[in-house]
Structure formats: C-alpha cells, structure tokens
Design a protein around this motif. Structure first.
Motif, PDB file in Angstrom:
ATOM      1  N   LEU A  51       6.171  18.237  10.332  1.00 16.31           N
ATOM      2  CA  LEU A  51       7.388  19.005  10.605  1.00 16.31           C
ATOM      3  C   LEU A  51       7.870  19.712   9.345  1.00 16.31           C
ATOM      4  O   LEU A  51       8.114  20.913   9.335  1.00 16.31           O
ATOM      5  N   VAL A  52       7.983  18.952   8.266  1.00 18.09           N
ATOM      6  CA  VAL A  52       8.519  19.528   7.033  1.00 18.09           C
ATOM      7  C   VAL A  52       7.574  20.588   6.477  1.00 18.09           C
ATOM      8  O   VAL A  52       7.992  21.663   6.062  1.00 18.09           O
ATOM      9  N   MET A  53       6.277  20.290   6.502  1.00 19.22           N
ATOM     10  CA  MET A  53       5.335  21.266   5.956  1.00 19.22           C
ATOM     11  C   MET A  53       5.294  22.530   6.801  1.00 19.22           C
ATOM     12  O   MET A  53       5.210  23.637   6.279  1.00 19.22           O
ATOM     13  N   SER A  54       5.372  22.352   8.109  1.00 18.59           N
ATOM     14  CA  SER A  54       5.267  23.502   9.004  1.00 18.59           C
ATOM     15  C   SER A  54       6.510  24.385   8.911  1.00 18.59           C
ATOM     16  O   SER A  54       6.419  25.598   8.745  1.00 18.59           O
ATOM     17  N   VAL A  55       7.704  23.778   8.983  1.00 15.68           N
ATOM     18  CA  VAL A  55       8.942  24.555   8.894  1.00 15.68           C
ATOM     19  C   VAL A  55       9.050  25.171   7.500  1.00 15.68           C
ATOM     20  O   VAL A  55       9.433  26.329   7.345  1.00 15.68           O
ATOM     21  N   GLY A  56       8.673  24.405   6.485  1.00 18.78           N
ATOM     22  CA  GLY A  56       8.708  24.915   5.114  1.00 18.78           C
ATOM     23  C   GLY A  56       7.799  26.118   4.944  1.00 18.78           C
ATOM     24  O   GLY A  56       8.168  27.109   4.313  1.00 18.78           O
ATOM     25  N   GLU A  57       6.617  26.023   5.547  1.00 18.82           N
ATOM     26  CA  GLU A  57       5.675  27.138   5.463  1.00 18.82           C
ATOM     27  C   GLU A  57       6.245  28.373   6.150  1.00 18.82           C
ATOM     28  O   GLU A  57       6.126  29.494   5.645  1.00 18.82           O
ATOM     29  N   ALA A 117       3.914  19.284  15.212  1.00 19.82           N
ATOM     30  CA  ALA A 117       3.718  20.700  15.531  1.00 19.82           C
ATOM     31  C   ALA A 117       4.685  21.129  16.631  1.00 19.82           C
ATOM     32  O   ALA A 117       5.301  22.193  16.564  1.00 19.82           O
ATOM     33  N   LEU A 118       4.836  20.251  17.632  1.00 18.81           N
ATOM     34  CA  LEU A 118       5.740  20.575  18.742  1.00 18.81           C
ATOM     35  C   LEU A 118       7.180  20.707  18.255  1.00 18.81           C
ATOM     36  O   LEU A 118       7.876  21.679  18.565  1.00 18.81           O
ATOM     37  N   LEU A 119       7.634  19.730  17.469  1.00 17.67           N
ATOM     38  CA  LEU A 119       9.007  19.767  16.955  1.00 17.67           C
ATOM     39  C   LEU A 119       9.217  20.988  16.064  1.00 17.67           C
ATOM     40  O   LEU A 119      10.261  21.631  16.118  1.00 17.67           O
ATOM     41  N   LEU A 146       1.538  26.487  11.363  1.00 18.40           N
ATOM     42  CA  LEU A 146       1.058  25.118  11.142  1.00 18.40           C
ATOM     43  C   LEU A 146      -0.048  25.187  10.102  1.00 18.40           C
ATOM     44  O   LEU A 146      -1.185  25.507  10.413  1.00 18.40           O
ATOM     45  N   PRO A 147       0.288  24.947   8.820  1.00 17.82           N
ATOM     46  CA  PRO A 147      -0.737  25.095   7.791  1.00 17.82           C
ATOM     47  C   PRO A 147      -1.850  24.071   7.959  1.00 17.82           C
ATOM     48  O   PRO A 147      -1.582  22.908   8.266  1.00 17.82           O
ATOM     49  N   ILE A 148      -3.069  24.505   7.792  1.00 18.42           N
ATOM     50  CA  ILE A 148      -4.225  23.616   7.950  1.00 18.42           C
ATOM     51  C   ILE A 148      -4.162  22.488   6.930  1.00 18.42           C
ATOM     52  O   ILE A 148      -4.587  21.367   7.191  1.00 18.42           O
ATOM     53  N   ALA A 167      -1.563  20.883   6.100  1.00 20.76           N
ATOM     54  CA  ALA A 167      -0.717  19.824   6.661  1.00 20.76           C
ATOM     55  C   ALA A 167      -1.523  18.939   7.597  1.00 20.76           C
ATOM     56  O   ALA A 167      -1.383  17.713   7.595  1.00 20.76           O
ATOM     57  N   VAL A 168      -2.377  19.575   8.414  1.00 17.22           N
ATOM     58  CA  VAL A 168      -3.201  18.812   9.361  1.00 17.22           C
ATOM     59  C   VAL A 168      -4.173  17.908   8.594  1.00 17.22           C
ATOM     60  O   VAL A 168      -4.321  16.720   8.898  1.00 17.22           O
ATOM     61  N   ILE A 169      -4.801  18.481   7.564  1.00 14.23           N
ATOM     62  CA  ILE A 169      -5.746  17.697   6.766  1.00 14.23           C
ATOM     63  C   ILE A 169      -5.029  16.537   6.087  1.00 14.23           C
ATOM     64  O   ILE A 169      -5.493  15.392   6.101  1.00 14.23           O
ATOM     65  N   LEU A 170      -3.841  16.837   5.533  1.00 12.18           N
ATOM     66  CA  LEU A 170      -3.060  15.786   4.870  1.00 12.18           C
ATOM     67  C   LEU A 170      -2.706  14.685   5.877  1.00 12.18           C
ATOM     68  O   LEU A 170      -2.815  13.494   5.595  1.00 12.18           O
ATOM     69  N   GLY A 171      -2.279  15.096   7.084  1.00 13.49           N
ATOM     70  CA  GLY A 171      -1.894  14.131   8.114  1.00 13.49           C
ATOM     71  C   GLY A 171      -3.043  13.210   8.481  1.00 13.49           C
ATOM     72  O   GLY A 171      -2.894  11.994   8.541  1.00 13.49           O
ATOM     73  N   VAL A 172      -4.220  13.802   8.710  1.00 17.72           N
ATOM     74  CA  VAL A 172      -5.393  13.002   9.070  1.00 17.72           C
ATOM     75  C   VAL A 172      -5.779  12.098   7.894  1.00 17.72           C
ATOM     76  O   VAL A 172      -6.025  10.902   8.057  1.00 17.72           O
ATOM     77  N   GLY A 173      -5.788  12.676   6.698  1.00 17.19           N
ATOM     78  CA  GLY A 173      -6.193  11.927   5.509  1.00 17.19           C
ATOM     79  C   GLY A 173      -5.277  10.752   5.237  1.00 17.19           C
ATOM     80  O   GLY A 173      -5.737   9.625   5.014  1.00 17.19           O
TER      81      GLY A 173
END
Lengths: 411, 238
Positions: free
Chosen positions: A37-43, A350-352, A372-374, A376-382
């Motif tokens: 959420l923070v990374m996506s809104v920030g981006e 991503a939804l929020l 939705l920066p990629i 962020a997704v990589i960080l989330g999975v990692g």
C-alpha cells in the motif's frame, strides 16, 4: 526426498489445518499489505509530482497559500484564502520582481462535464490565457480564450483531447455548448495531446479563472499563482523577490509566519525525495512490527504442529527420512504459510492502493494515478519468504532432531 | 554370511548416576530367509534389541554386523538410507499417517528412496496387492478396520523390497482373527518370497508362526531353538 515432493507434503500438511493456517498468516498478510500500500501510493504521488515538473518546465514557480508544508496538518492550509488580486498586482510590478516574465492566477475544481447525455468527471482549471505558455499547451483546433474573456468572465472553455473524445467522439466540438456544474460553456478550443502519464492535462478543461471563481467556486481568492521567470538562472532570485513582495503586501515580518509558499520545480523534486524518505520510514516501521509479530505467530504454530506430529516424524525417520528431509519438510511448510500470506498481502495491498487512488482522484487531483511498482511485489514476496525461513528454522530443527524411538512412543 | 549378527551386545541406559542395564551380552545370528520370533516379558529388553537391529538406537558395547559390515560409526544419513532400502518396520500401533489414503501411506518410503519415480506406482500397487487390499486403494486409513490398517503397514514395510522386516508386536492391538490374517501374510512373504522376518511378541499364538524362537529375559538370552510351525506342520529346513 525431491523438492517437489517435499513441497507437496508441506502443502498437504497445511491443508489439514485450514482455519489455523489462515489465522496464523494474518500478521504476515497485514505486514505485506502495508508494504504494498505504502509503496504503491507513494509511487503514484512521486510519479504525479515528477510529471507535473516535466510539464511545467523549469522556469515555473508555483505560489500557493499556507506556509511550506512541514507535516500533515499543513496540508489543509491549501484551502486558506491568502492569495488575492492585490498580490497579483504587486508581483506584476517590475520594481518588485524584475525577473518575472508573466504570471497567471489558478483555481481548480473537480467537476462533472456534460454534453447531451455524455458526462465526464474531471479537473476544471481556471487560469488566464498565459497558462498556455507556462504549461506549454498547444491548441490543436480553435483558439485559447483571451484577455478579454478573462475580464468579461466569459463562459468559454478549452478542452483536453480526452475530454473531447469522451463527450463528442468523432464529431466537431468547436462552438458546441457543454455544461459544467449546470452552467453552459461554449467550447472555443481543443488542446493538442500532451501524452503525460499522471498529471493529465489531456483530461482537463480550461476556463478563464474569473469565470471559474464566480460560477463554479464562488470565491474571490486564488488556489495558486503560477509565475514564469525570464530565464532559468533567474528562478532562485525571482523566488526570493516573490517572497519579499508577498510578505510586504501581507504585512509579515517573520518568515516563519508566512501564509504562502513559493515552490520552484527544483523544490518540487526535493519534496519528492522527502516524501519518499518519509514513506520509507513509515513502511519500515509498520511492516517490521507486523512481520515480526506475524513471524512469532508462525513460529508458535509450527512448534505446536511439530509436537502434534511427533509420531509422524518418528515414523518418517524409521522408514528412511534423514534429518535434512524432516528439516526441509517443516521449513517448506512455514515458507508456504508465509508465502501464501505474502501473496494475499500483495493482492490486498494493490486493491487498497487502487481504492485510495480512486478517492484521491475524486477529492484531491484527477492527475493522481495508480501504480504498482514491480519492486514492491518483489519486496513483498522476498520478505514473506524470508520471514518463513527465519521463523520456521527453529521449529523445523526441533522436528529434525527428534529421536525416532522417543517419537514413535509419543502419545 | 549371516544377514544379522550380534555379539555380546550390551545396552545400558544412564539417567543421572543411575545405570540401568537393558541388554547384558546378547549374541545370535540371523540368516537370510529366516522367520525369527524374539519373545520375552515386558521389560526384558526385546524392544531395545529390535531398535538396535533396526539402527534406530545404538548399543553401548558389543558388535552388530548387518550384511557382514559393522556400521557403528556411520552417519545418521547413511543409517537412514539403510533403514529405507534394506529394512521394513511394522509397529504395534500401525503408525499410519492420518488424512492420507492407503496408496499414499504405502508409497511413503519410496519418496525417500532411490527408486526412480516412474516405478513408484507399480511398486505401490504391487505391495498393496500382496496384502490383499487392492480394493481399498483410495480409502482413507481412518475408514479401515484395525486388521486392515496393520496390513497397510505391512505393505508399507514391503514396498521398497527390503532384505529384512522388523515387526514389533504386530498383533498387539488386534483381535485374534485380524491378528491371524496379518501373521498369515507375514508367513506367506517369508515362505514364497524369502523375506527375512524378525518378530517381537509376548503372545505364544503369534510366535507360533516363526520357525525359530529366541526367549529373552532380563537382558539375556534364555533359550534359542528351532520350532515346528504348528500352523503348517512345517519344520525348520536347514
């Protein structure tokens, strides 16, 4: 045992306890949701500001009401009414700001535009004809409104290409009457596509600022004053001159008590850096707390699971499982748990973020975009995988070290 | 060369300063194809003996040769491999994995084995057929009777085609009829397929299936004699 079978075994173990598995990963879900959420809104915010900078050009200085935002409470001062016609008069005086080439007052409102049965909700920008030069806007057809239209508060509008397409499709828009907040405006011009990602001039409608103040907003102050300096080198000097002049007009002696702030494009880029830093700190603390709490929950439930399945461990060892096999089996289980939590968190985040963007577009700026920066997704999975490994290792090693005889005797 | 050979085997459990001897110098050999029953009252040390034979535990002193080799100093990984490939275990309380069907339980040892995956299905079905449960293939083990469960456990012990099957009180949790069915299967495996079987029991009726009985008492061998299988009237042919 092959990894594929270890994985299948682990998933089967989790499915046997669906409700417990679900509750356990809640902490991970919340942590990853926060990150996304923070990374996506920030981006989204970052891209919007960078876009704006790109469109405005480096000679533009934006004067807005309220002091330079230093915290969340200052954000609301955007609605104060400190910028007024007398400020424009003072700034236009070459004795006050010699480096100033031109300026325009700006007001903004998100409104529904209608033509016939077609409608579009978008940002209406009220400005003078000089905005075309400051924002480097080109008119594709027709013309921009004039100085005369400003003075006479004419109900005329210049529409962005996306507005034209939505309301008129292929037919001609010039001279047609559109409704903005139930007032009729005549379309005098169409803008050429500018093609920006977020700060979408293409979706805007431009009207004389005087008209917007009277008909749409009912205010006698400005939301901003856009100033263009004569050259890029003069920008810092012009900014100082603007600040000095406005303090004089507003009777302010202490710069700490400013009721306005001037932002150059260089300042805007610096603000992006500050926002990014603040978001990173927020992200790190919120996510770290919930991930540690979530991780402890995982460890706890895995310890319970290892104890419950003592006999299973004993049997597997008796029929040939090595310590490594058992370790991997339970480690895979905890990683599968946190991994699923991570995926749910990414989807939820991503939804929020998307919903937040919708709200921001409605109330703050139609230029706010969803991203939705990629990374962020990589960080989330990692991160979710790492939590599974770190907090799963201890329970898994307890399982692996169990003595098969003791384990088989366990009731 | 004997398949299993123990010499002067001693096992002492130490708890604090208290030393509890469980086995005090046990020696015997088991040849390939034998059907041996180890009998004794509870606490006689017969289970400990089986654990040492199955590499689930280590002796305090004395020697144990499996297939002529001393493996005392082997790593736990190497011993796990021998358990997987050369030994099968049947326990009193079945130890089947719940929430898994018959097929899954029987296949389990193959997942840790060197058998290529392509052979797993055939081996699993073969073992299930050998215990007569092919009609229960997809049954959850919780749906089976005690006797059927123990037959699943026997199939699981068989599936990797081990050289020896260790059965620890296999009929202890079963009624007479189911117990007999399980023992009939073990006897058949021994006679038709020359599986070596080491059985631990305190029930004379179960020991009757064996052709050699070792009686253990207080950690020592009391007697070791060949017997006539009373069920088939068959003696020990050697």
């Amino acid at each position: 045992m092959k990894l594929r079978h270890t994985f299948i075994t682990a998933v089967a173990g989790l499915r046997a306890n669906k409700a417990r598995s679900g509750l356990t990963i809640l902490g991970i879900v919340i942590g990853i949701t926060a990150i996304i959420l923070v990374m996506s809104v920030g981006e989204g915010a970052k891209l919007m500001i960078l876009d704006q900078v790109r469109i405005m050009g480096s000679r533009t200085i934006e004067v807005e009401p309220g002091r330079t935002p230093k915290g969340a409470s200052d954000m609301m001062e955007i609605y104060t009414d400190s910028l007024r016609p007398r400020d424009v008069v003072a700034l236009l005086n070459p004795a006050n700001v010699p480096g100033l080439e031109e300026l325009t007052p700006v007001v903004m409102k998100v409104e529904t535009i209608a033509y016939g049965t077609e409608t579009k909700r978008t940002t209406v920008m009220g400005a003078s004809e000089l905005i075309a030069e400051i924002m480097k806007l080109k008119v594709a057809r027709g013309m921009f409104f004039s100085d005369e239209d400003i003075r006479s508060r004419a109900a005329v509008a210049v529409i962005g290409p996306k507005v034209k397409e939505k309301l008129f499709g292929a037919s001609d828009a010039l001279g047609q009457k559109i409704r903005i907040k139930n007032r009729v405006f005549r379309v005098v011009g169409e803008l050429a596509p500018k093609g920006s990602t977020f700060f979408t001039v293409d979706e805007m409608v431009m009207v004389p600022y005087t008209t917007a103040q009277d008909y749409l907003l009912g205010i006698d102050y400005y939301h901003a004053i856009m100033v263009q300096a004569k050259t890029e080198e003069l920008v810092p000097q012009v900014k100082k001159d603007i600040e000095r002049t406005l303090r004089e007009v507003h009777g302010i002696t202490d710069p700490e008590k400013d009721d306005f702030h001037a932002t150059t494009q260089a300042d805007a880029i610096a603000i992006v850096g500050i926002i990014t830093t603040i978001l990173t700190v927020l992200l790190t603390s919120v996510a770290a707390v919930s991930l540690v709490v979530g991780g402890i929950g995982i460890m706890n439930i895995m310890l319970v699971s290892v104890t419950e399945r003592t006999r299973e461990v004993g049997l597997r060892k008796a029929i040939g499982a090595t310590e490594g096999d058992i370790l991997r089996q339970f480690l895979f289980e905890s990683v599968a748990l946190t991994g699923v939590g991570g995926l749910i968190g990414i989807a939820l985040g991503a939804l929020l973020s998307f919903l937040t963007t919708l709200v921001l577009r409605q109330f703050v700026s139609s230029g706010w975009g969803f991203s939705l920066p990629i990374s962020a997704v990589i960080l989330g999975v990692g991160v979710s995988t790492a939590v599974g490994v770190v907090f799963g290792l201890y329970p898994a090693s307890i399982a692996a070290r169990k003595n098969p005889i003791e384990a088989l005797r366990y009731e | 060369m004997a398949l299993l050979e123990v010499e002067n085997l001693v096992k002492t459990y130490a708890e604090g300063k208290l030393q509890t001897p469980v086995l005090r110098g046990v020696s015997f050999r088991v040849e390939t194809g034998e059907f041996l029953a180890i009998m004794g009252p509870s606490g006689s040390g017969k289970s400990t003996l089986l654990h040492i034979l199955g590499f689930l535990d280590r002796q305090s002193s004395g020697s144990y040769r499996f297939d002529g080799k001393r493996l005392d100093d082997h790593s736990s990984v190497a011993l796990a491999r021998i358990r997987n490939r050369q030994m099968g275990f049947v326990f009193q309380s079945f130890n089947l994995l719940p929430r898994m069907d018959v097929y899954g339980n029987v296949r389990l040892p193959l997942m840790y084995s060197a058998y290529p995956e392509a052979q797993w299905d055939a081996l699993t079905r073969e073992a299930i057929t050998a215990v007569g449960l092919e009609h229960r293939l997809r049954y959850d083990v919780n749906q089976l009777s005690g006797g059927e469960r123990q037959r699943v456990a026997v199939a699981r012990a068989l599936v990797v085609k081990p050289r020896v099957i260790f059965a620890d009180e296999p009929t202890g949790n079963l009624d007479t009829k189911s117990g007999r069915a399980v023992m009939d299967i073990l006897q058949h495996l021994n006679e038709e397929h020359e599986h070596t079987i080491v059985l631990i029991t305190h029930e004379t009726s179960t020991a009757e299936y064996a052709r050699r009985v070792i009686r253990v008492c207080d950690g020592q061998i009391e007697s070791d004699r060949l017997v006539v299988n009373r069920r088939t009237g068959d003696g020990y042919r050697k």
